[in-house]
Design a protein around this motif. Sequence first.
Motif, mmCIF file in Angstrom:
data_model
loop_
_atom_site.group_PDB
_atom_site.id
_atom_site.type_symbol
_atom_site.label_atom_id
_atom_site.label_comp_id
_atom_site.label_asym_id
_atom_site.label_seq_id
_atom_site.Cartn_x
_atom_site.Cartn_y
_atom_site.Cartn_z
ATOM 1 N N THR A 288 0.820 -1.217 0.000
ATOM 2 C CA THR A 288 0.000 0.000 0.000
ATOM 3 C C THR A 288 0.852 1.264 0.000
ATOM 4 N N ASP A 289 2.155 1.133 -0.182
ATOM 5 C CA ASP A 289 3.048 2.290 -0.104
ATOM 6 C C ASP A 289 3.068 3.091 -1.405
ATOM 7 N N VAL A 290 3.616 4.286 -1.316
ATOM 8 C CA VAL A 290 3.805 5.145 -2.478
ATOM 9 C C VAL A 290 4.994 4.639 -3.288
ATOM 10 N N ASP A 291 4.879 4.719 -4.592
ATOM 11 C CA ASP A 291 5.986 4.371 -5.474
ATOM 12 C C ASP A 291 6.904 5.590 -5.557
ATOM 13 N N GLY A 292 7.912 5.614 -4.691
ATOM 14 C CA GLY A 292 8.799 6.768 -4.610
ATOM 15 C C GLY A 292 9.563 7.035 -5.892
ATOM 16 N N GLU A 293 10.015 5.975 -6.556
ATOM 17 C CA GLU A 293 10.765 6.151 -7.794
ATOM 18 C C GLU A 293 9.893 6.771 -8.882
ATOM 19 N N LEU A 294 8.667 6.303 -8.979
ATOM 20 C CA LEU A 294 7.748 6.856 -9.976
ATOM 21 C C LEU A 294 7.408 8.304 -9.662
ATOM 22 N N TRP A 295 7.191 8.605 -8.393
ATOM 23 C CA TRP A 295 6.876 9.984 -8.004
ATOM 24 C C TRP A 295 8.032 10.924 -8.355
ATOM 25 N N LYS A 296 9.261 10.480 -8.111
ATOM 26 C CA LYS A 296 10.420 11.302 -8.457
ATOM 27 C C LYS A 296 10.510 11.516 -9.972
ATOM 28 N N ALA A 297 10.197 10.486 -10.732
ATOM 29 C CA ALA A 297 10.244 10.602 -12.196
ATOM 30 C C ALA A 297 9.200 11.590 -12.699
ATOM 31 N N LEU A 298 7.997 11.534 -12.133
ATOM 32 C CA LEU A 298 6.941 12.472 -12.535
ATOM 33 C C LEU A 298 7.327 13.909 -12.204
ATOM 34 N N CYS A 299 7.900 14.096 -11.024
ATOM 35 C CA CYS A 299 8.287 15.443 -10.598
ATOM 36 C C CYS A 299 9.484 15.957 -11.404
ATOM 37 N N ALA A 300 10.429 15.071 -11.703
ATOM 38 C CA ALA A 300 11.580 15.471 -12.508
ATOM 39 C C ALA A 300 11.142 15.883 -13.904
ATOM 40 N N ALA A 301 10.067 15.273 -14.404
ATOM 41 C CA ALA A 301 9.530 15.643 -15.714
ATOM 42 C C ALA A 301 8.694 16.909 -15.660
ATOM 43 N N GLY A 302 8.455 17.427 -14.450
ATOM 44 C CA GLY A 302 7.713 18.680 -14.300
ATOM 45 C C GLY A 302 6.211 18.550 -14.427
ATOM 46 N N LEU A 303 5.656 17.352 -14.250
ATOM 47 C CA LEU A 303 4.220 17.168 -14.452
ATOM 48 C C LEU A 303 3.363 17.791 -13.348
ATOM 49 N N PRO A 304 3.696 17.632 -12.051
ATOM 50 C CA PRO A 304 2.896 18.352 -11.051
ATOM 51 C C PRO A 304 2.941 19.869 -11.256
ATOM 52 N N ALA A 305 4.110 20.388 -11.576
ATOM 53 C CA ALA A 305 4.243 21.826 -11.807
ATOM 54 C C ALA A 305 3.436 22.271 -13.016
ATOM 55 N N ALA A 306 3.301 21.391 -14.015
ATOM 56 C CA ALA A 306 2.588 21.751 -15.239
ATOM 57 C C ALA A 306 1.096 21.933 -15.011
ATOM 58 N N VAL A 307 0.575 21.419 -13.896
ATOM 59 C CA VAL A 307 -0.864 21.507 -13.643
ATOM 60 C C VAL A 307 -1.323 22.962 -13.564
ATOM 61 N N GLU A 308 -0.473 23.846 -13.064
ATOM 62 C CA GLU A 308 -0.841 25.263 -13.019
ATOM 63 C C GLU A 308 -1.072 25.816 -14.417
ATOM 64 N N GLU A 309 -0.361 25.285 -15.402
ATOM 65 C CA GLU A 309 -0.482 25.771 -16.774
ATOM 66 C C GLU A 309 -1.609 25.058 -17.525
ATOM 67 N N VAL A 310 -1.734 23.747 -17.339
ATOM 68 C CA VAL A 310 -2.720 22.987 -18.119
ATOM 69 C C VAL A 310 -4.085 22.978 -17.449
ATOM 70 N N GLY A 311 -4.175 23.463 -16.211
ATOM 71 C CA GLY A 311 -5.459 23.603 -15.540
ATOM 72 C C GLY A 311 -6.028 22.304 -15.019
ATOM 73 N N LEU A 312 -7.263 22.397 -14.510
ATOM 74 C CA LEU A 312 -7.916 21.220 -13.950
ATOM 75 C C LEU A 312 -8.209 20.187 -15.035
ATOM 76 N N LEU A 313 -8.555 20.632 -16.232
ATOM 77 C CA LEU A 313 -8.775 19.689 -17.318
ATOM 78 C C LEU A 313 -7.487 18.938 -17.637
#
Length: 372
Positions: free
Chosen positions: A34-59
Motif C-alpha cells: 500500500t506504499d507510495v511508489d517513490g521512484e515513480l513519483w520522483k520521475a513524474l516530478c523530474a519531468a515537471g508534471l505536477p508543476a505543469a498543472v498550473e499551466e494545463v489547468g484542472l482539465l
Amino acid sequence: MDFTPTADQQSARDLAAEIFGDLSTHERLSALGTDVDGELWKALCAAGLPAAVEEVGLLGLVLLLEEQGRVTAQVPLAASCAYGLLPVAVHGTVEQRERLLPALRDGSAVATAAYRPGSRLAGSRPAASARRSTAGWALTGTFPVVPWLRAATHVLVPALTEEGRTRCFLIETQAAPAPSTPAPSVPAASPLRTESVETTAPWAAGRLTLHDAPAEPLGGDGVWADVLGRARTAFAGLQAGVCRGSVARVVHHTSVREQFGRPLSAQQGVLLRAADAHMDTEAIRVTAYEAAWRYDQQLPAATHALTTAWWACEAGRRVVHAGQHLHGGIGADVEHPVHRHFLWGRQLDGYLGPAPVLLAELGSLLTEETVV
C-alpha cells in the motif's frame, strides 16, 4: 464547450502515459503493497508534471489522472494537486504562494486532505474545530483514515470556527514535535499525531489526531466548497482512468480466451456487458471533462462536480464489477492485475460517495438554484 486538449495538455498527457507505462508495472505494484511508489513519483516530478498543472489547468490534471488510473499507479498526484497545488495557487496569499508552491511543484512537498465522509453533505459540520490562539489558529479533531497521509508534508483541513463558519486550514505534518516521554500519572498530548493505518486501498493511509495543532488559514469563507468541487472532479478523472484500464483488460482477455472453440468476445452477452462498461466509462470521462473545463473557464461548476462524482461512484462500480466478472475465475485472483482496477474502483466509489449521498446533495443544490 470544447474539450479538445491544447497542445500543452496533450504533451503533458503523452509524457505522463509514457512514464506511467514504463514504471507502473505489475511486478512493481505487486512489491509495493500500500506504499507510495517513490521512484515513480520522483520521475513524474523530474519531468515537471505536477508543476505543469498550473499551466494545463484542472482539465489537464484530469487527463494526467486518467493515465495514472489506467495503470493504477501508486503516487499522490491527485491528492497533492487537488488539495495542495491548486488551492494554494487559486486561494493562497502572495506569501503563501511564494513559500509553498515551489515545493509542491517539485514534489518535495506532498499535500492531502483530512475530512470525514459526512462533511461532504451540504450543510453538515466539519469533523474539526478551529479556534484563535495567541500564536494564530489551532485545530482540534480526529480523522481515522486519511489517504496519502504517510507521504504528506501538508494536510488541508476544513474546520468550523468559533463563529460557526467553515474555513480551510493548512497544517504541516513535519511541524509536529516529537512526543515526550510522559510521567506515569501525567499523560502528554502531542498537538499533532499521525499513525500508520493499513487498509485495502493502496493509498499510504494514516490516522490523524489534532489537539490544538497550529494551522494557517487558506482563503476565506466558501473556499472549501471550491476545493471540494475541484477535488471531486480530479478524482472522477482518476476513476475514469481506472475504468479505462479495466475495460482494456476485458477487451484483451475476451479476445484471446476461447470457449468451445470461439473467443469469449464472440458471445453476445459478453459483448453487451463490455459495451455497457465502455459507455459508463465514457459518461464518467465526459462529465469530468465538462466540470474541469467549467472550473478552468471560471464558470459555475458545483453541480457539474457533483454530477461527475456521482457518475464516478455509480458507473465506476458497475464497470469494475463487470471487468472482474468478465475475467471469470481469473478475476477472483487478488494477484491478477484486473483485481487492482476492481479495488481502486470500489475505493474511489467509497471516497467520493456514496452515490445516494451525492444525489441528495445535488438535489438540494439544484433546488436552491431554482428558488433563487
